[in-house]
Design an enzyme around this catalytic site. Structure first.
Site, PDB file in Angstrom:
ATOM      1  N   GLU A  90       0.824  -1.210   0.000  1.00  0.00           N
ATOM      2  CA  GLU A  90       0.000   0.000   0.000  1.00  0.00           C
ATOM      3  C   GLU A  90       0.859   1.260   0.000  1.00  0.00           C
ATOM      4  O   GLU A  90       0.665   2.167  -0.807  1.00  0.00           O
ATOM      5  CB  GLU A  90      -0.944   0.006   1.201  1.00  0.00           C
ATOM      6  CG  GLU A  90      -1.886   1.199   1.225  1.00  0.00           C
ATOM      7  CD  GLU A  90      -2.823   1.214   0.030  1.00  0.00           C
ATOM      8  OE1 GLU A  90      -2.658   2.116  -0.826  1.00  0.00           O
ATOM      9  OE2 GLU A  90      -3.705   0.357  -0.064  1.00  0.00           O
ATOM     10  N   ASP A 147       1.183   3.985  -3.157  1.00  0.00           N
ATOM     11  CA  ASP A 147       0.800   5.381  -2.991  1.00  0.00           C
ATOM     12  C   ASP A 147       1.958   6.319  -3.316  1.00  0.00           C
ATOM     13  O   ASP A 147       1.793   7.307  -4.051  1.00  0.00           O
ATOM     14  CB  ASP A 147       0.332   5.626  -1.557  1.00  0.00           C
ATOM     15  CG  ASP A 147      -0.936   4.870  -1.207  1.00  0.00           C
ATOM     16  OD1 ASP A 147      -1.673   4.488  -2.131  1.00  0.00           O
ATOM     17  OD2 ASP A 147      -1.183   4.662  -0.012  1.00  0.00           O
ATOM     18  N   SER A 161      -7.359   2.209  -4.094  1.00  0.00           N
ATOM     19  CA  SER A 161      -6.203   2.754  -3.386  1.00  0.00           C
ATOM     20  C   SER A 161      -5.140   3.209  -4.368  1.00  0.00           C
ATOM     21  O   SER A 161      -4.188   3.896  -3.982  1.00  0.00           O
ATOM     22  CB  SER A 161      -5.631   1.727  -2.412  1.00  0.00           C
ATOM     23  OG  SER A 161      -5.333   0.518  -3.074  1.00  0.00           O
TER      24      SER A 161
END
EC number: 3.4.14.10
Length: 639
Positions: free
Chosen positions: A304, A308, A554
């Site tokens: 994650e 990002d 995401s």
């Protein structure tokens, strides 16, 4: 009024006695909160000892909350004379502080009910009251029955099924803890396992390995099978060189320990896609002991954060510093509220402060935990903040979601833009859980399960699209429901905001699905989400020394946030302020041409096809995907 005296002595750092005077209430009791089921993973253990002393926390109603939406619209709507005239933290604090009437009413009720004055504490901010009383007296005061529950991780928690308040007291209190709520953050096991990951984490989904990646990868011919920064720039005409000389701030992302990026992976990604970013890392803001940990490595811990940061850095370039808010220590991690505390010191006490049954409490007494003071107001919030995490609405109590949503509105009043991913399970919730009629969540449930904070009307919710097989970057995208199903639908908690009424009503009038009203919120008066979308399928990500393909909202959330950050850069360079809360602008008629409408696909889930896309706004892809040059032009034209 007859008064009966009960005296209870318990051991708390020495012997102390609590006096409780049973008094007839001045008004009838009414139910204040209730839960319908025990959350998954919990089971009943025993009745707690009646003499156990607990700190009841009473969250006091804030002033002017009923005017919050109007106040935010005043600084956010493009046709308002006060557009962009944001508030100071002092104005926020003064405007929303509880009234003296609320403080006095709740305190007088406690004292008249027999709680000793030396056991009642009003915080310095006058936003909540704590009363230390015995379990037996708490049950009597709240007309509740407490039980001790155990979690499969070994953690224990005291809660009740419902509680009640006198009718004249209920309007002055938002929530009481401990009461009906169960933990949303849990401590780690002896070795790192899935229970240590924050429950709000929505992991991007792993796909097949990407094709061979070479240095300075800029090919856009294969974007239908694997997304790179070059693909995204081509899809949305996103080319921009920051010019505001470092005065713009971009918070990407809020990460929750043990989620962490690795420098080696950021450099591997940079070597292949943006060599000028080699050795470039985000500015760390540690919240409640947050660290970029290297103790636990692997896909579940690094994907994650790597996703990002790799894409945000590649899209905004080396001139734009990126702020990383790392939240929570390695033992108990953190929650959205722990992060919000760091941005707004008044929020630490706002409406009762953090809920210890939802949020991590610091100092952490574990030998390996963060033993410092809670991070309250330690940093000025960035202009744009992107978050790729989320709960299901049903995970949290209505009072909890309302309190947190109001804080996003308050930060919007201060000019902060919040971007949240909409979810990866279509109309189902995290883990593909759907609702049952009793409010419980199971994989075989049939009722649509909206996400949070995606449904909060004061954030911008971002869904996911994808390039159709065989298509190119100049062809229309479709809703993402192959690698993941983009999250979207209608809230079960929040009313439809005025800024989206026209767009959502148009969808419901022309394209309303024919599902039975008992499986989705078909009332036509609830908040619809997402607001906008961006590609979220098959991103090439460097993780643990190699490349993988991952999909999820995401991924699309940080892409949108990166564009908004660059729009802020251009506005600041031209002497204007940041864009703040953007939804009233996005839904305005003047911005309708700034989006690529998505009209193919849907967001299946809960045994249905979910919602289908349609011309204009729809509950799968929102208003569509951004056309960066048009958005930039239109925002530069605003004051």
């Amino acid at each position: 009024m007859a008064i009966f005296v009960t005296r209870v002595c318990v051991l708390i750092a020495g012997l102390s006695c609590l006096t409780f005077l049973e008094a007839r209430p001045s008004s009838p009791y009414i139910q204040h909160e209730k839960r319908s089921h025990i959350p998954p993973g919990w089971s009943h253990l025993r009745k707690p000892d009646a003499s156990t002393v607990i700190p009841l926390r009473f969250a006091l109603k804030q002033s002017n909350i009923d005017k919050l939406d109007q106040m935010l619209q005043d600084v956010s709507h493009p046709e308002s004379a006060n557009y962009g005239q944001y508030w100071s933290p002092a104005q926020i604090r003064q405007t929303f502080a509880p009234s003296s009437t609320t403080v006095d009413t709740v305190r007088d009720w406690l004292l008249s009910s027999g709680v000793s004055a030396h056991n009642v504490r009003l915080t310095s901010s006058k936003t909540w009251i704590e009363a230390k009383i015995s379990m037996e007296d708490a049950e009597r005061l709240l007309q509740a029955e407490y039980q001790t529950y155990g979690h499969e991780t070994g953690k224990e928690h005291i809660a009740c099924t419902s509680y009640h308040l006198p009718a004249h007291i209920s309007p002055h209190i938002d929530v009481i803890t401990p009461s009906i709520h169960f933990d949303a953050t849990l401590g780690r096991r002896d070795s790192f396992g899935s229970s240590h990951l924050p429950q709000m984490l929505r992991q991007p989904r792993l796909g097949t390995r990407p094709k061979m990646i070479g240095e300075a990868q800029s090919d856009v011919d294969d974007c239908a099978t694997q997304i790179t920064p070059a693909c995204l720039k081509a899809l949305y005409n996103f080319t921009y060189n920051p010019v505001s000389s470092g005065s713009n701030t971009f918070g990407i992302v809020v990460e929750y320990t043990p989620q962490a990026y690795t420098k080696a992976d950021l450099n591997l990604f940079a070597r292949n896609f943006s060599s000028n970013l080699i050795g470039k890392y985000p500015k760390l803001v540690s919240v409640d002991g947050g660290i970029v940990q290297s103790e636990a490595l692997g896909f579940q811990y690094n994907i994650e954060s790597n996703l990002d940061l790799e894409y945000a850095q590649a899209l905004v370039g080396p001139k734009q510093e990126i702020t990383l808010y790392q939240v929570g220590d390695m033992v108990i991690s953190g929650s959205f509220n722990n992060f919000l505390d760091a941005l707004d010191g008044s929020y630490c006490d706002y409406e009762g402060g953090d809920d210890p049954t939802y949020d991590s409490s610091y100092p952490d007494t574990d030998p390996d935990g963060y033993n410092g003071a809670p991070s309250c107001g330690i940093t000025k919030p960035a202009n744009v903040i992107s978050t790729s995490y989320g709960y299901n609405e049903a995970d949290l109590s209505p009072a909890y979601t309302a309190r947190q949503c109001a804080e996003y509105a308050k930060l919007g009043l201060m000019g902060v833009t919040f971007v949240f991913s909409s979810g990866d399970s279509g109309v189902a919730g995290n883990g593909n859980l759907c609702l049952n009629p009793d409010g419980s969540q199971t994989v075989n449930g049939t009722i649509f399960n909206p996400g949070f904070p995606a449904t909060c009307p004061y954030i911008t919710s971002v869904g996911a699209t994808q390039i159709k097989d065989g298509a190119g970057v100049t062809d229309p995208e479709i809703s993402c429901e192959e690698t993941i199903a983009t999250g979207g639908g209608f809230s079960n908690r929040f009313e439809m905001p005025s800024y989206q009424q026209q767009a959502v009503n148009n969808y419901l009038a022309k394209y309303k699905p024919d599902y039975s009203a008992d499986i989705w919120n078909s009332t036509g008066i609830s908040r619809g989400y997402p607001d906008i979308s961006a590609n979220g399928a098959s991103y090439v990500v460097a993780v643990n020394g190699t490349f993988a393909r991952v999909s999820g909202t995401s991924a699309s959330g940080p892409v949108v946030a990166s564009m908004l950050a660059m729009i802020n850069d251009a506005r600041i360079a031209s002497g204007k302020g940041p864009i703040g809360f953007i939804n009233p602008v996005l839904y305005s008629s003047s911005f309708s041409s700034a989006f690529n409408d998505i009209t193919t696909g849907g967001n299946l889930g809960c045994g249905t096809a979910g919602f289908t896309t349609a011309p204009g706004w729809d509950p799968a892809t929102g208003l569509g995907t951004p056309n960066f040059p048009k958005l930039l032009e239109k925002w530069l034209a605003l004051p």
